[in-house]
Design an enzyme around this catalytic site. Structure first.
Site, short mmCIF file in Angstrom:
data_model
loop_
_atom_site.label_atom_id
_atom_site.label_comp_id
_atom_site.label_asym_id
_atom_site.label_seq_id
_atom_site.Cartn_x
_atom_site.Cartn_y
_atom_site.Cartn_z
CB THR A 1 -0.49 0.10 1.42
OG1 THR A 1 -1.47 -1.27 1.44
CG2 THR A 1 -1.73 1.07 1.34
NE ARG B 1 -8.04 -8.45 1.65
CZ ARG B 1 -7.11 -7.65 1.49
NH1 ARG B 1 -6.85 -6.56 0.82
NH2 ARG B 1 -6.32 -7.70 2.55
N GLY C 1 -9.25 -4.68 2.53
CA GLY C 1 -8.23 -4.88 3.54
C GLY C 1 -8.30 -3.61 4.39
CG ASP C 2 -4.67 -2.37 5.99
OD1 ASP C 2 -4.62 -3.01 5.10
OD2 ASP C 2 -3.80 -1.66 6.56
N GLY D 1 -3.75 -6.95 5.37
CA GLY D 1 -4.88 -5.88 5.99
C GLY D 1 -5.69 -6.97 6.86
CB THR E 1 2.11 -1.09 4.19
OG1 THR E 1 2.31 -1.76 2.91
CG2 THR E 1 3.57 -1.24 4.94
N GLY E 2 0.86 -3.89 4.19
CA GLY E 2 0.91 -5.19 4.69
C GLY E 2 -0.15 -5.88 4.63
#
Ligand code: GLY
Length: 340
Positions: free
Chosen positions: A200, A228, A230-231, A254, A251-252
Site C-alpha cells: 500500500t 474483499r 483490507g485495512d 490488511g 502496510t501489509g
C-alpha cells in the site's frame, strides 16, 4: 522543541528497551517544520508530490492527497488502476484520508476511477458520511466529475493475472529472498505464486502550522476474492490521525491490521507516551503474539509521526523501508523489524 529551529535533533537514539525477553534499540528522528513520511520506495516519489504543497507553505491535508496521487498515477502491482486485479480480473481500489480534526473520508471496492484518494476526500468534505463503497462510491465519484476509466488491465497486470490463473492460488506469504535481495513494495518484480504480492502507499505528515494529516490508497491483495477489503480504507486500521497526538498508517496484510485496529492502536500508544517507533513496535508485537507460527507468512509494517514531528516505524519482517522528507533531507530509511 522550537519548530522554527529546523531539523535539528538527529536522534533520540539508543534507548534500550526490554520487551518480551528481547531488547530493542529505539531510535527516532525529531524534526521541526513540515515533515512527510510514506511507505516503501515509491514513497520517495510520493513525498516529492506532497512537498510541492508542504514546501510552499501548504497544508498537510492537501499534501497527503497530492502525494499519494503520484503513486496512483504510476503502474505498479498494488496501487491505482494499473495494479493487479481480483481473482475475477477486475481492479478494485480502496483509499482513505484524515485530517487533524477527526474529519475523514473513505472509499472501498471502487472501480474504474483513477484517484480513489481524491474521491475519499470528497466523501469527507461533501457528504455527511465517512465511507462509500462499490457502485455507490463510483456513482458519487462520477457525480463529482471524476471520469470513468476503461476496464482495461495494464500490460503488467494482464501478465501477472495470466500467470496467476495457471494455478489460481492465492497464498499471502513472504518470499524472503525477494524481499531481502530485491526489495519489495509497489514495484516488486514478482508478485505471484508464493511471492509477496501486495502492499500500500500510506502517507502521514505535518505542515508548518503543526497540523497532521494522513492518506492511504491501494488495490489491496492481488487476486483477492471479489469484494474483499483490507485495512486501507478503514479509518483506525489502515490510517488514523489525532491532531493532538500523532498519525499512523499501515502496510501489509490488511486482515491482521484490522484485527488489532492497527493505526488507531499505534496512535493510542503514542497518547500513552510511547515514541512513534516504540508505539509501532508495541502493535507489531501484538500481531506477532496473535499470529503464532503463522506470523512467518505475513508482513505488516506501521509508520507513525507524533505532533512534534518525531517519526518512527516498525515491521514484522525486515525489508520494509519508508521514505522521509523534510526541508533538508530526503531519504529512504530501512525500518527495524521483529524478525531480523
Ligand atoms: N494493506 C492493504 C491490504 O491489505 O489491502
Amino acid at each position: 522543541m522550537n519548530r522554527k529551529s529546523f531539523l535539528k535533533v538527529g536522534a533520540l537514539t539508543g534507548v534500550a528497551t526490554a520487551m518480551l525477553g528481547r531488547t530493542a534499540a529505539q531510535s527516532a528522528t525529531k524534526l521541526s517544520g513540515p515533515v512527510v513520511v510514506s511507505t516503501w520506495d515509491a514513497g520517495l516519489r510520493a513525498n516529492k508530490g506532497a512537498w510541492e504543497v508542504l514546501g510552499a507553505g501548504g497544508n498537510a491535508l492537501d499534501a497527503v492527497e497530492k502525494g499519494v496521487m503520484v503513486t496512483e498515477n504510476e503502474i505498479n502491482c498494488c496501487v491505482g488502476l494499473g495494479a493487479n486485479p481480483d481473482r475475477d480480473g477486475f481492479v478494485t481500489l480502496d483509499a482513505c484520508i484524515m485530517d487533524h480534526r477527526f474529519n475523514c473520508g473513505s472509499v472501498a471496492f471502487l472501480e474504474r476511477i483513477k484517484h480513489p484518494i481524491a474521491v475519499a476526500r470528497r466523501v469527507m468534505e461533501k457528504t455527511p458520511h465517512v465511507m462509500l463503497v462499490g457502485d455507490g462510491a463510483q456513482q458519487f465519484a462520477v457525480s463529482e466529475g471524476f471520469p470513468l476509466e476503461p476496464r482495461e488491465l495494464s500490460p503488467d497486470a494482464k501478465k501477472a493475472y495470466k500467470k496467476w490463473l495457471e494455478n489460481s492460488k492465492y497464498e499471502p506469504q513472504i518470499n524472503r529472498e525477494n524481499i531481502e535481495n530485491k526489495g519489495h513494495g509497489p514495484f516488486a518484480p514478482a508478485q505471484i505464486d508464493g511471492e509477496w504480492n501486495h502492499d500500500t502507499i500510506g502517507m502521514v505528515g505535518i505542515d508548518a502550522n503543526g497540523h497532521l494529516a494522513g492518506s492511504c490508497t491501494t488495490s489491496g491483495m492481488g487476486f483477492k476474492m471479489r469484494g474483499r477489503l483490507g485495512d486501507s480504507p478503514i479509518i483506525g486500521a489502515g490510517l488514523y490521525v489525532d491532531g493532538e497526538v500523532g498519525a499512523c498508517t499501515a502496510t501489509g496484510q490488511g486482515e491482521d491490521v484490522i484485527r488489532v485496529a492497527g493505526s488507531h492502536s499505534v496512535v493510542e500508544m503514542m497518547r500513552q507516551g510511547f515514541g512513534p517507533e516504540m508505539a509501532c513496535q508495541k502493535v507489531i508485537e501484538r500481531i506477532v503474539k496473535i499470529k503464532g507460527d503463522d506470523v512467518k507468512k505475513i508482513q505488516v509494517a506501521f509508520i507513525a509521526i507524533n505532533k512534534n514531528g518525531v517519526v518512527g516505524a516498525f515491521a514484522i519482517h525486515k525489508g520494509f523501508s519508508y521514505a522521509l522528507k523534510t526541508n533538508t533531507s530526503e531519504v529512504l530509511v530501512k525500518a527495524k523489524s521483529w524478525f531480523n
